[in-house]
Design an enzyme around this catalytic site. Structure first.
Site: not given
Length: 280
Positions: A18, A41, A101, A164
């Site tokens: 992140h 994802h 995210s 991800d």
């Protein structure tokens, strides 16, 4: 390796992922042109660090808690993104909630930007829709790899795709490599970010070799090894592959990587975090 988001929220891998994702998007936003941000994802979007699944592993203590205890200003943007979901009263304290995210990307949106999320897991998609209520995000429930290709090329001239996966399936790396090759043929100028865990160094080297053979130019590998020597049969770190990172991002990367390494180094270890081009 099973890497379902909810068990590992706020760990060292999340801090690196992140922190770099924020810096990457901000670098792209130095130009006014619209961006499409895509997460294949997406997970639940928001996590309770005091909930059962996060408490079962306790990994946030070695991740976001360490990042909040550190005072390097290069981590301020990351800490601000986490504070944004915890409320002003909690600023400066160890956070209760952790933004995945999707929530971080939603914070970064300008009026001209768009956000498209995907999550296939039936429990996680319900949580994701709840977490993203009131945001401008479009949410899909599809196979991640089919969705990835279907979204390309993006409607805006520029975009970022974040991939991800949980790496639950033995063929996950092969699916990532094959889909990346197809995606690059459709969208050669786009920015793609692929997260990966680091457990077995030999497996990772073989996968890097496979990705290198795709012949994609401007292919950056960022690897964060937590320990000074590999620890057998456990999680050793994580990293990102980034296709077409912008110049402003790569120029500012070295001090940010050092700040992340220093904040996250386990007791008694210095650790290593480095960025290298796959095809040079």
């Amino acid at each position: 390796m099973n890497y379902r988001h909810s068990f590992h929220a706020g760990n060292s891998a999340d801090v690196v992922k992140h922190g770099l994702l924020i810096a990457l998007v901000r670098a792209l936003q130095q130009k006014q042109g619209a961006l499409t941000l895509i997460d294949t994802h997406a997970g639940c979007g928001l996590y309770d660090l005091q909930g059962d699944q996060a408490q079962r592993t306790g990994e946030s203590a070695q991740g976001v808690v360490r990042a909040f205890a550190d005072h390097n200003p290069l981590l301020d943007d990351y800490r601000a993104a986490v504070n944004a979901v915890n409320g002003a009263a909690d600023v400066g304290a160890a956070p209760r909630l952790y933004p995945g995210s999707p929530r971080i990307l939603a914070q970064l949106l300008r009026p001209q930007d768009g956000l498209i999320l995907n999550e296939k897991h039936p429990e996680d998609i319900r949580a994701l829709r709840s977490a993203m209520r009131g945001t401008a995000a479009a949410v899909h429930q599809r196979d991640a790899y089919e969705f990835w290709l279907a979204m390309l090329p993006t409607r805006t001239p520029r975009g970022v795709v974040l991939v991800d996966p949980p790496y639950e399936q033995t063929d996950e790396r092969a699916r990532v490599a094959d889909t990346l090759a197809a995606a690059h043929r459709k969208w050669a100028h786009g920015v793609t970010v692929i997260w990966f865990p680091l457990k077995d160094r030999a497996t990772h080297v073989r996968w890097k070799d496979r990705l290198r053979r795709l012949g994609i130019p401007k292919f950056l590998a960022v690897e964060h090894w937590l320990y000074d020597a590999d620890q057998p049969d456990i999680y050793n770190g994580a990293g990102l592959f980034i296709v077409n990172p912008p110049y402003a991002f790569t120029q500012a990367l070295p001090p940010l990587l050092e700040a992340l390494r220093a904040a996250l180094a386990p007791e008694g270890h210095r650790g290593v975090i480095a960025a290298d081009w796959l095809n040079t």
